[in-house]
Write a protein that holds these residues in place. Structure first.
Motif, short mmCIF file in Angstrom:
data_model
loop_
_atom_site.label_atom_id
_atom_site.label_comp_id
_atom_site.label_asym_id
_atom_site.label_seq_id
_atom_site.Cartn_x
_atom_site.Cartn_y
_atom_site.Cartn_z
N LEU A 183 -2.18 -8.74 -8.91
CA LEU A 183 -2.60 -7.35 -8.70
C LEU A 183 -2.48 -6.95 -7.24
N ASP A 184 -2.29 -5.64 -7.02
CA ASP A 184 -2.41 -5.13 -5.66
C ASP A 184 -3.87 -4.74 -5.42
N GLU A 185 -4.16 -4.23 -4.20
CA GLU A 185 -5.58 -3.98 -3.87
C GLU A 185 -6.21 -2.87 -4.70
N SER A 186 -5.37 -1.99 -5.26
CA SER A 186 -5.96 -0.92 -6.05
C SER A 186 -6.03 -1.30 -7.53
N GLY A 187 -5.78 -2.58 -7.83
CA GLY A 187 -5.91 -3.03 -9.21
C GLY A 187 -4.67 -2.82 -10.05
N GLY A 188 -3.58 -2.39 -9.41
CA GLY A 188 -2.32 -2.19 -10.17
C GLY A 188 -1.56 -3.51 -10.28
N TRP A 189 -0.75 -3.64 -11.33
CA TRP A 189 0.01 -4.87 -11.53
C TRP A 189 1.20 -4.95 -10.57
#
Ligand code: C2O
Ligand code: CU
Length: 489
Positions: A183-189
């Motif tokens: 995940l990235d920091e914003s919770g996206g894959w």
């Protein structure tokens, strides 16, 4: 990335052009491992996307998490000898299938597209006949776009119980499912498949987690009591070195199959190396009140805490530790005196794949190939110079070998690459006979075996009719060529 639709259309053309008279012989029969009179349980199973908080409670949520029946790590439990009739409903926006890892199912329920079934389109359904002949710890996952779907969470667990195990008197049965999130920091894959990762050790998650949680779980158990840990590496990529901070811990099953208890403290480096898909059951004796047992992955530079077991006073007295042996496994065993030896090299792909003696157009495979496209985009790996179809080339490689039903085989597998490859054979439980590197471990049963760089591992099994794949369980490796198949007739 080529879109799946484009691959599909391209595949129809490539597939149709590839077919010619077959040298493969007749289709295998699908053999049942339970009598028709076995008790049946019906199960409605749906795969769908959902929104979950993976980064932690106060962090942004993640969309597009994939789960069965809306439950991350959906866990099924059934007594040995039950037949599950699974009515599967694909509510994902993509093709999928369900594979019952380690369970000796008839091959038509094995979930491998395009080998045993066509991929199930979005909105499609499929009924799986899943006999549970062997007690133990298994799991299920898609076998189509595995890197992407498993990467986004699509894994379920199965415990097949033997009533005789109740007598062993464990105080607690506890799951440790190792699975990272990418995940990235914003919770996206982040992309699950990268060329860089697929051609090396794999693309790792960015966030480590146990049982879906980024904070290692703390679990209470009776002081001086007995815990049965059920450990699985459900990650697409990560290999762990499992270890416990106590001398009173023993492996009592590997991939669900009982073995004479192996004390962790007696193993080389006091660890058990586990790649993706590998499971162990561990008997841990709890220390005195207030004390803890920490369970680690020692493979990383800084050991990673998987779980802490906390001993709480329940009035138990201290007794000497004697590991509990599970009832012996009952799977069909190979006949070592008559076994045929076959040799395989796990290697990097060099040049173009050798193309199959293709299948006749009336073979169900031919049809399935045209209808679905569960392949990766590139081939980086091979077994004996054959890579599984990738990119626009959807043709199956020739089978690694045509085997005879009921006959015994020894596979000698040599890893000539620079990376580890946990190799899994579908439809069978095999005996791990030997390793050129790890010595002093008695033969044991498994469905997935680790192969290290420059290591030769020997496994043996009794062949069961069907078309069965043999592949690396680092999912990007599998999706980039590291898969072959056996036809057993
Ligand atoms: Cu866990 Cu081919 O599977
Ligand atoms: Cu691999």
């Amino acid at each position: 990335m080529i879109s799946r639709r484009a691959v599909l259309l391209g595949g129809a053309a490539a597939g149709a052009a590839g077919f010619a008279p077959s040298a493969l012989g007749r289709m295998p029969l699908s053999r049942d491992t339970l009598p028709r009179s076995a008790p049946v349980r019906h199960l409605a199973l749906a795969a769908a996307e959902m929104e979950v908080a993976l980064l932690g409670p106060d962090k942004p949520k993640t969309k597009g998490f994939c789960a069965y029946n809306g439950t991350p790590f959906l866990t099924l439990r059934a007594p040995q000898g039950t037949r599950l009739m699974v009515d599967f409903d694909n509510r994902l926006p993509d093709y999928t299938t369900v594979h019952w890892h380690g369970v000796r199912v008839p091959y038509l329920s094995d979930g491998v597209s395009p080998l045993t079934q066509a991929a199930i389109p979005a909105g499609g359904r499929f009924t799986y006949d899943v006999p549970l002949p062997d007690p133990g710890f298994y799991f299920f996952h898609p076998h189509c776009d595995e890197t992407g779907q498993v990467g986004r969470g699509l894994v379920g667990l199965i415990f097949v119980d033997d009533p005789a195990e109740a007598k062993l008197g464990f105080d607690l049965d506890h799951i440790i499912a190792v699975k990272d999130w990418r995940l990235d920091e914003s919770g996206g894959w982040l992309p699950m498949f990268t060329d860089e990762g697929a051609s090396t050790a794999g693309t790792f998650g960015t966030v480590r987690a146990t049982n879906g949680q980024v904070v290692p779980p703390r679990v209470e158990a009776p002081a001086h009591g007995d815990v049965r840990l059920r450990v699985i590496v459900a990650d697409s990529t990560r290999t762990i070195d499992f270890g416990c901070e106590t001398d009173e811990a023993a492996i009592i099953a590997i991939d669900g199959q009982a073995l004479p208890p192996l004390l962790l403290s007696k193993l080389p480096d006091e660890i058990w190396r586990m790649g993706p898909a590998m499971r162990i059951d561990v008997h841990v004796r709890m220390p005195g009140p207030g004390e803890e047992v920490k369970v680690y992955d020692y493979r990383t530079a800084e050991p990673y805490l998987l779980t802490t077991l906390v001993a709480v006073d329940k009035g138990r007295r201290k007794t000497p530790f004697k590991p509990k042996a599970l009832p012996a496994a009952r799977v069909p065993l190979p006949d070592m005196k008559r076994a045929t030896r076959l040799e395989y090299l796990v290697q990097t792909a060099a040049g173009p794949t050798i193309i199959a003696p293709a299948l006749p157009a009336d073979d169900p495979l031919a049809k399935a190939l045209i209808e679905s496209a569960c392949v990766g985009s590139k081939a980086f790996w091979a077994i004996n110079r054959n890579s599984w179809g990738a990119g626009a080339d959807l043709r199956l490689p020739p089978p690694l070998q045509i085997l005879k039903d009921g006959e015994s085989y020894i596979l000698s597998i040599t890893n000539v690459t620079k990376h580890v490859h946990p190799m899994h054979l579908h439809g069978h439980v095999f005996r791990v006979l030997s390793s050129s590197k790890k010595t002093g471990i008695p033969p044991y049963l498994a469905d997935t075996v680790m192969t290290e760089p420059n290591e030769t591992v020997e496994i043996a099994f009794r062949a069961n009719s069907g078309d069965w794949v043999f592949h690396c369980h680092i999912l990007e490796h599998m999706d980039s060529g590291l898969m072959g198949w056996f036809r057993v007739v």
